[in-house]
Design a protein around this motif. Structure first.
Motif, PDB file in Angstrom:
ATOM      1  N   ASN A 184       3.757  -5.609  -5.797  1.00 57.80           N
ATOM      2  CA  ASN A 184       3.161  -6.686  -5.009  1.00 57.80           C
ATOM      3  C   ASN A 184       4.136  -7.865  -5.058  1.00 57.80           C
ATOM      4  OD1 ASN A 184       1.458  -8.416  -3.615  1.00 57.80           O
ATOM      5  ND2 ASN A 184       0.125  -8.816  -5.373  1.00 57.80           N
ATOM      6  N   GLY A 225       0.790  -1.228   0.000  1.00 64.04           N
ATOM      7  CA  GLY A 225       0.000   0.000   0.000  1.00 64.04           C
ATOM      8  C   GLY A 225       0.821   1.276   0.000  1.00 64.04           C
ATOM      9  N   ASP A 230       0.226  -6.635  -9.677  1.00 65.43           N
ATOM     10  CA  ASP A 230      -0.328  -5.587  -8.824  1.00 65.43           C
ATOM     11  C   ASP A 230      -1.749  -5.278  -9.277  1.00 65.43           C
ATOM     12  OD1 ASP A 230      -0.133  -3.967 -11.098  1.00 65.43           O
ATOM     13  OD2 ASP A 230       1.572  -2.818 -10.353  1.00 65.43           O
ATOM     14  N   THR A 231      -2.352  -4.220  -8.754  1.00 65.66           N
ATOM     15  CA  THR A 231      -3.742  -3.905  -9.089  1.00 65.66           C
ATOM     16  C   THR A 231      -3.930  -3.558 -10.567  1.00 65.66           C
ATOM     17  OG1 THR A 231      -3.393  -1.618  -8.388  1.00 65.66           O
ATOM     18  CG2 THR A 231      -4.326  -3.140  -6.751  1.00 65.66           C
ATOM     19  N   ASP A 232      -2.848  -3.202 -11.271  1.00 64.16           N
ATOM     20  CA  ASP A 232      -2.912  -2.930 -12.709  1.00 64.16           C
ATOM     21  C   ASP A 232      -2.483  -4.127 -13.550  1.00 64.16           C
ATOM     22  OD1 ASP A 232      -3.764  -0.259 -12.380  1.00 64.16           O
ATOM     23  OD2 ASP A 232      -1.699   0.379 -12.006  1.00 64.16           O
TER      24      ASP A 232
END
Length: 188
Positions: free
Chosen positions: A139, A22, A167-169
Motif C-alpha cells: 500500500n 489489490g 497494508d491490511t496486515d
C-alpha cells in the motif's frame, strides 16, 4: 559475530515495478510477479534509496531534567529513485492521473493533469550475483516528484519518492531474500 566478507552485498542490478491496488502480492524473492505489475525500466546510477524517518518525542522528568522515556510519534518509510527510461509507463507514473494517447499514428500526447491520489502496490528487486532481495510495498503511492531537467549530455530523469502505508496486515513492507546470510542465526 565474526567478520565475513562473503556476507557483504552490493545492489548491482534490479528493477522497480508498480501495479494497481489489490494486485496479488509476490510470495518470495524470485517468484513470478502478477501480470499486472509493470516494470519501470532503468533507474539512474544513484540507485534506489530506502529511508525510514521516525519522529521521537522525549519525555523529560521534572526530577533532574532527565529523559526517562521516548515515544515514537511518526514513522515514515520511503523509496526514492530517478527513472531514466522514457516510455508510456514511466510518463504515466511520474504524471499520475495523466494518460498517454495516440491522436494520430506516430504522434503521442500526454495531457498533464493535476496529480491524483493513486495508491497501489510496488516491488523493488535488488540482485547481487545469485542473491536476491525483494521488497514489497502493499500500500504505497508517489508522494513527491522532483524537478525534470533537460540538459545536453544528461538523461532526462523522473525523480520520485514513494511512501509506504500500512497494508491490511499492518506491514509497511515485506522483504524476502534467498541469501543464506539472512537466516544465519535462525539455525536452519
Amino acid at each position: 559475530m565474526t567478520l565475513d566478507a562473503t556476507q557483504v552485498r552490493v545492489g548491482i542490478t534490479g528493477e522497480v515495478y508498480r501495479a494497481p491496488a489489490g494486485t496479488a502480492a509476490p510470495t518470495g524473492p524470485t517468484t513470478a510477479l502478477d501480470a499486472a505489475f509493470e516494470g519501470l525500466g532503468y533507474v539512474s546510477e544513484d540507485g534506489v534509496t530506502e529511508a525510514h524517518d521516525d519522529s521521537v518525542d522525549n519525555i523529560v522528568a521534572w526530577q533532574g531534567a532527565t529523559v526517562v522515556r521516548s515515544a515514537v510519534t511518526e514513522s515514515v518509510m520511503t523509496l526514492a529513485f530517478t527513472l531514466i527510461q522514457t516510455n508510456t509507463v514511466t510518463l504515466e507514473t511520474f504524471h499520475r492521473g495523466s494518460t498517454m494517447t495516440e491522436p494520430t499514428p506516430g504522434v503521442f500526447k500526454l495531457e498533464v493533469k493535476p496529480p491524483t491520489a493513486d495508491p497501489g502496490v510496488w516491488v523493488l528487486d535488488v540482485i547481487d550475483g545469485d542473491k536476491h532481495e525483494r521488497i514489497y510495498l502493499g500500500n504505497a503511492e508517489i508522494t513527491e516528484r522532483g524537478e525534470l531537467m533537460y540538459a545536453n549530455g544528461e538523461p532526462i530523469g523522473y525523480p520520485i519518492t514513494i511512501t509506504a502505508y500500512p497494508d491490511t496486515d499492518g506491514n509497511l513492507a515485506v522483504k524476502w531474500s534467498d541469501d543464506p546470510a539472512w537466516g544465519e542465526s535462525l539455525g536452519s
